[in-house]
Motif scaffolding. Structure first.
Motif, PDB file in Angstrom:
ATOM      1  N   ASP A  70       0.812  -1.212   0.000  1.00 22.57           N
ATOM      2  CA  ASP A  70       0.000   0.000   0.000  1.00 22.57           C
ATOM      3  C   ASP A  70       0.848   1.266   0.000  1.00 22.57           C
ATOM      4  O   ASP A  70       0.443   2.285  -0.567  1.00 22.57           O
ATOM      5  CB  ASP A  70      -0.897   0.044   1.241  1.00 22.57           C
ATOM      6  CG  ASP A  70      -1.991  -1.004   1.220  1.00 22.57           C
ATOM      7  OD1 ASP A  70      -2.668  -1.126   0.193  1.00 22.57           O
ATOM      8  OD2 ASP A  70      -2.151  -1.698   2.245  1.00 22.57           O
ATOM      9  N   ALA A  71       2.002   1.220   0.671  1.00 20.88           N
ATOM     10  CA  ALA A  71       2.696   2.456   1.023  1.00 20.88           C
ATOM     11  C   ALA A  71       4.086   2.607   0.417  1.00 20.88           C
ATOM     12  O   ALA A  71       4.809   3.539   0.775  1.00 20.88           O
ATOM     13  CB  ALA A  71       2.799   2.541   2.553  1.00 20.88           C
ATOM     14  N   ARG A  72       4.472   1.760  -0.529  1.00 14.93           N
ATOM     15  CA  ARG A  72       5.833   1.810  -1.070  1.00 14.93           C
ATOM     16  C   ARG A  72       6.175   3.184  -1.644  1.00 14.93           C
ATOM     17  O   ARG A  72       7.330   3.631  -1.588  1.00 14.93           O
ATOM     18  CB  ARG A  72       6.014   0.735  -2.136  1.00 14.93           C
ATOM     19  CG  ARG A  72       7.457   0.515  -2.572  1.00 14.93           C
ATOM     20  CD  ARG A  72       7.567  -0.626  -3.574  1.00 14.93           C
ATOM     21  NE  ARG A  72       7.186  -1.895  -2.976  1.00 14.93           N
ATOM     22  CZ  ARG A  72       8.036  -2.689  -2.321  1.00 14.93           C
ATOM     23  NH1 ARG A  72       9.300  -2.310  -2.172  1.00 14.93           N
ATOM     24  NH2 ARG A  72       7.625  -3.842  -1.831  1.00 14.93           N
ATOM     25  N   ALA A  73       5.196   3.875  -2.201  1.00 18.49           N
ATOM     26  CA  ALA A  73       5.461   5.187  -2.794  1.00 18.49           C
ATOM     27  C   ALA A  73       5.950   6.204  -1.764  1.00 18.49           C
ATOM     28  O   ALA A  73       6.526   7.238  -2.136  1.00 18.49           O
ATOM     29  CB  ALA A  73       4.200   5.712  -3.487  1.00 18.49           C
ATOM     30  N   LEU A  74       5.751   5.947  -0.482  1.00 17.33           N
ATOM     31  CA  LEU A  74       6.202   6.868   0.563  1.00 17.33           C
ATOM     32  C   LEU A  74       7.720   6.908   0.681  1.00 17.33           C
ATOM     33  O   LEU A  74       8.266   7.810   1.329  1.00 17.33           O
ATOM     34  CB  LEU A  74       5.589   6.483   1.908  1.00 17.33           C
ATOM     35  CG  LEU A  74       4.077   6.605   2.040  1.00 17.33           C
ATOM     36  CD1 LEU A  74       3.640   6.221   3.448  1.00 17.33           C
ATOM     37  CD2 LEU A  74       3.596   8.003   1.701  1.00 17.33           C
ATOM     38  N   LEU A  75       8.410   5.957   0.082  1.00 15.53           N
ATOM     39  CA  LEU A  75       9.877   5.955   0.131  1.00 15.53           C
ATOM     40  C   LEU A  75      10.450   7.210  -0.506  1.00 15.53           C
ATOM     41  O   LEU A  75      11.585   7.607  -0.205  1.00 15.53           O
ATOM     42  CB  LEU A  75      10.433   4.711  -0.573  1.00 15.53           C
ATOM     43  CG  LEU A  75      10.216   3.377   0.145  1.00 15.53           C
ATOM     44  CD1 LEU A  75      10.642   2.226  -0.753  1.00 15.53           C
ATOM     45  CD2 LEU A  75      10.976   3.335   1.468  1.00 15.53           C
ATOM     46  N   ASP A  76       9.706   7.844  -1.392  1.00 17.12           N
ATOM     47  CA  ASP A  76      10.184   9.054  -2.063  1.00 17.12           C
ATOM     48  C   ASP A  76       9.763  10.339  -1.357  1.00 17.12           C
ATOM     49  O   ASP A  76      10.098  11.433  -1.810  1.00 17.12           O
ATOM     50  CB  ASP A  76       9.658   9.094  -3.510  1.00 17.12           C
ATOM     51  CG  ASP A  76      10.168   7.927  -4.342  1.00 17.12           C
ATOM     52  OD1 ASP A  76      11.328   7.520  -4.128  1.00 17.12           O
ATOM     53  OD2 ASP A  76       9.409   7.429  -5.195  1.00 17.12           O
ATOM     54  N   ALA A  77       9.030  10.222  -0.255  1.00 13.95           N
ATOM     55  CA  ALA A  77       8.528  11.411   0.446  1.00 13.95           C
ATOM     56  C   ALA A  77       9.603  11.989   1.368  1.00 13.95           C
ATOM     57  O   ALA A  77      10.447  11.269   1.909  1.00 13.95           O
ATOM     58  CB  ALA A  77       7.277  11.065   1.243  1.00 13.95           C
ATOM     59  N   ASP A  78       9.564  13.294   1.538  1.00 13.97           N
ATOM     60  CA  ASP A  78      10.443  13.993   2.478  1.00 13.97           C
ATOM     61  C   ASP A  78       9.645  14.245   3.753  1.00 13.97           C
ATOM     62  O   ASP A  78       8.794  15.134   3.790  1.00 13.97           O
ATOM     63  CB  ASP A  78      10.923  15.308   1.869  1.00 13.97           C
ATOM     64  CG  ASP A  78      11.822  16.103   2.820  1.00 13.97           C
ATOM     65  OD1 ASP A  78      12.142  15.585   3.921  1.00 13.97           O
ATOM     66  OD2 ASP A  78      12.185  17.241   2.484  1.00 13.97           O
TER      67      ASP A  78
END
Length: 279
Positions: free
Chosen positions: A164-172
């Motif tokens: 669900d949350a893999r895209a959060l790896l690119d968040a600051d």
């Protein structure tokens, strides 16, 4: 608050003090200390410019007085921020609402920043069971030290299914809200959950991590966050007890809902199985 001294009064008092040879900052310090001990400045604490005008002295004199008050543990201030009395509970969490610590800090008029200690994908069998997943399920893990006006407020750790949350790896995450990023990047919005809050005595390591003075307790917060039909978040947060409070509303019909047995969360609302077995 009590009546404030005027700039004229300050100039008169400190000019007499100057002739007596006592440094002006000591008179400012002693006056502010007495007023703090009398319970003044509960709404707000004046900034350097305001204090300089009130006492009719230079900002350097005010800084010396504030430095002494900080060293005495009476006020605290981060660089570029207004001082405030130590022990002031400026951040409130509502009970019974899906709150955001980010939003709570900023609602109190403080700047929210985070020091990210970890942001990765890992496996954790205990957490996976709490989320109702297989033990080897990959999880996104985010660990932060939450700051309010540059000072440590909370140690926050959160796990979400990596699917669900893999895209959060690119968040600051140094200055952003997790739930906002989760909605924007992953299309996932939490709609509810369960939370347990209890007072704890922090360990020596936790005291260092949060810069906690001796004798100050902390709140331990455990949260299961849910979206529609499933659990997607397990979070543990340790919050400084001197900077945080919990508020709730009640009425004569429903009162409060208490859990005196201190039962652990269950896997889901449909399951009666306790999670104590996996701790």
């Amino acid at each position: 608050m009590g009546e404030e001294p005027t700039a004229a009064a300050g100039r008169g008092a400190h000019s007499r003090a100057g002739r007596g040879g006592t440094p002006l900052w000591r008179h400012v310090r002693d006056d502010l200390k007495a007023r703090l001990e009398q319970g003044e400045f509960t709404d707000s604490f004046p900034g350097e410019n305001e204090l300089a005008a009130r006492y009719g002295v230079s900002r350097h004199t005010i800084r010396e007085a504030l430095r002494e008050l900080r060293e005495a543990g009476l006020v605290t201030a981060a660089k570029g921020r207004r001082p405030r009395p130590v022990g002031e509970a400026v951040i409130e969490q509502p009970v019974g609402a899906l709150y955001s610590l980010f939003a709570s800090v900023e609602a109190a008029g403080l700047e929210q920043r985070s020091i990210v200690r970890a942001l990765d994908i890992r496996a954790d069998a205990h957490v996976a069971v709490r989320l109702g997943l297989e033990e080897s399920t990959p999880l996104l893990y985010l660990e932060r030290i939450r700051l309010a006006d540059g000072e440590p407020l909370a140690h926050d750790k959160v796990w979400l299914p990596a699917s669900d949350a893999r895209a959060l790896l690119d968040a600051d995450f140094t200055h952003t809200a997790l739930y906002g990023e989760l909605a924007d990047r992953c299309g996932l919005r939490l709609v509810g959950g369960e939370e347990r809050i209890k007072a704890v005595v922090p360990t020596a390591a936790e005291q260092r991590l949060l810069d906690l003075p001796d004798g100050v307790a902390a709140f331990s917060i455990e949260r299961l966050g849910r979206t529609h039909g499933r659990t997607v978040e397990w979070r543990t947060t340790l919050v400084r007890g001197d900077r945080f409070s919990v508020v709730t509303r009640f009425d004569a019909r429903t009162g409060y809902r208490l859990d005196p047995a201190g039962n652990r969360f269950t896997r889901s609302r449909r399951s009666a199985r306790r999670l104590d077995a996996v701790r």
